[in-house]
Design a protein around this motif. Structure first.
Motif, PDB file in Angstrom:
ATOM      1  N   UNK A 208     -17.198 -23.973 -47.985  1.00 49.48           N
ATOM      2  CA  UNK A 208     -16.876 -24.519 -46.653  1.00 49.48           C
ATOM      3  C   UNK A 208     -18.124 -24.655 -45.793  1.00 49.48           C
ATOM      4  N   UNK A 209     -18.968 -23.635 -45.843  1.00 45.84           N
ATOM      5  CA  UNK A 209     -20.201 -23.679 -45.058  1.00 45.84           C
ATOM      6  C   UNK A 209     -21.111 -24.813 -45.525  1.00 45.84           C
ATOM      7  N   UNK A 210     -21.200 -24.954 -46.844  1.00 45.97           N
ATOM      8  CA  UNK A 210     -22.072 -25.985 -47.394  1.00 45.97           C
ATOM      9  C   UNK A 210     -21.527 -27.382 -47.126  1.00 45.97           C
TER      10      UNK A 210
ATOM     11  N   UNK B 179     -21.876 -33.152 -41.960  1.00 52.40           N
ATOM     12  CA  UNK B 179     -21.592 -32.541 -40.657  1.00 52.40           C
ATOM     13  C   UNK B 179     -20.580 -33.294 -39.803  1.00 52.40           C
ATOM     14  N   UNK B 180     -20.508 -34.610 -39.940  1.00 49.13           N
ATOM     15  CA  UNK B 180     -19.626 -35.399 -39.074  1.00 49.13           C
ATOM     16  C   UNK B 180     -18.608 -36.226 -39.845  1.00 49.13           C
ATOM     17  N   UNK B 181     -18.373 -35.853 -41.100  1.00 48.20           N
ATOM     18  CA  UNK B 181     -17.438 -36.620 -41.930  1.00 48.20           C
ATOM     19  C   UNK B 181     -16.446 -35.648 -42.564  1.00 48.20           C
ATOM     20  N   UNK B 182     -15.253 -35.534 -41.954  1.00 47.91           N
ATOM     21  CA  UNK B 182     -14.278 -34.549 -42.407  1.00 47.91           C
ATOM     22  C   UNK B 182     -13.620 -34.957 -43.725  1.00 47.91           C
ATOM     23  N   UNK B 183     -13.519 -36.252 -43.953  1.00 44.99           N
ATOM     24  CA  UNK B 183     -12.969 -36.708 -45.222  1.00 44.99           C
ATOM     25  C   UNK B 183     -13.865 -36.282 -46.378  1.00 44.99           C
ATOM     26  N   UNK B 184     -15.181 -36.445 -46.199  1.00 38.30           N
ATOM     27  CA  UNK B 184     -16.125 -36.052 -47.242  1.00 38.30           C
ATOM     28  C   UNK B 184     -16.212 -34.532 -47.369  1.00 38.30           C
ATOM     29  N   UNK B 185     -16.054 -33.834 -46.253  1.00 36.97           N
ATOM     30  CA  UNK B 185     -16.013 -32.364 -46.323  1.00 36.97           C
ATOM     31  C   UNK B 185     -14.859 -31.909 -47.202  1.00 36.97           C
ATOM     32  N   UNK B 186     -13.679 -32.524 -47.004  1.00 37.24           N
ATOM     33  CA  UNK B 186     -12.504 -32.160 -47.788  1.00 37.24           C
ATOM     34  C   UNK B 186     -12.716 -32.491 -49.262  1.00 37.24           C
ATOM     35  N   UNK B 187     -13.266 -33.656 -49.529  1.00 35.79           N
ATOM     36  CA  UNK B 187     -13.546 -34.055 -50.909  1.00 35.79           C
ATOM     37  C   UNK B 187     -14.534 -33.078 -51.556  1.00 35.79           C
TER      38      UNK B 187
END
Length: 264
Positions: free
Chosen positions: A188-190, A196-204
């Protein structure tokens, strides 16, 4: 159809080469075969592979998936699977034993698939290629001789290849069993650092990393000496401290290379 795209792991190139030879035996011109592992069938030097693939794929492409544990262990192969499924309409999965139909995951259906050593299915494959590409049938006696010779070579490859465990099977090797305890927090931290500003890519990113952790926990190549595998795993953790996908990719490539060295 105007071209065949062979989606495969580079680790299975020796099988793919035999499939290419067979397609050319049927009468398919080499320029109608796209395969990234061999010069003359792939992307020219200096060309971006993913961009080329995006531009080339359409409803007139027949996709042959060469499925194996190596295929499902490759991020690139899984990306290809998704892209080809969306942009093309005709797909033929070919399985390399010991990979089984029950091991097939994702969007690929197996109803029209075959195993690479199934003699009966090659006649059906030949009929499909001839029909879709308007090829005049090869003399039946010549075809049967070349097909049987192809199958003989395929079986020799299968028998000479080391038996590898399924990437999601076996017992976990005991190397720092508590290593993954904080993996969720690290992932999650990584993800916030990477996107930093793309929640879709964070989830992926989170989903892919968690999947990699699960595969790492269960990655246990039974044909590799445990001490040798321990060295590989420890190096993967040093090189890719916070990236479990890259750890998994490193481990699998190193293990496959070690297998090939042992065959020499």
């Amino acid at each position: 159809m105007n071209k065949i795209f062979i989606s495969h792991s580079s680790f299975d190139s020796k099988y793919v080469e035999k499939i290419i030879d067979l397609l050319e035996t049927i009468g398919l011109p080499s320029e109608k075969i796209f395969c990234s592992s061999f010069e003359g069938y792939g992307v020219k030097l200096g060309t971006d592979f993913l961009s080329y693939l995006k531009n080339e794929l359409n409803n007139e492409i027949l996709v042959i998936f060469i499925l194996s544990n190596n295929f499902y262990s490759s991020t690139i192969c899984l990306c290809e699977m998704g892209a080809t499924w969306v942009k093309t309409n005709m797909h033929i999965p070919i399985l390399i034993p010991p990979f089984e139909y029950s091991d097939v995951k994702g969007v690929i259906p197996t109803i029209h698939g075959m195993k690479i050593d199934e003699k009966e299915r090659y006649n059906s494959l030949k009929d499909i290629i001839e029909k879709e590409f308007g090829i005049s049938p090869i003399n039946q006696s010549i075809w049967e001789r070349k097909r049987d010779n192809h199958l003989k070579q395929i079986k020799e490859l299968i028998e000479s290849s080391p038996v590898s465990s399924h990437p999601l099977s076996g017992q976990n090797i005991n190397i720092n069993d508590d290593y993954y305890i904080n993996s969720n927090e690290i992932i999650k931290r990584q993800s916030k650092i990477e996107w930093p500003n793309d929640y879709e890519m964070q989830l992926h990113y989170i989903n892919k990393q968690k999947e990699a952790v699960q595969n790492l926990k269960e990655h246990n190549p039974l044909d590799i000496d445990k001490n040798e595998f321990k060295i590989i795993r420890e190096k993967a953790r040093i090189e890719w401290k916070n990236d479990y996908e890259m750890q998994l990719d490193f481990e699998q490539r190193q293990v496959e290379s070690l297998r090939r060295i042992k065959e020499l």
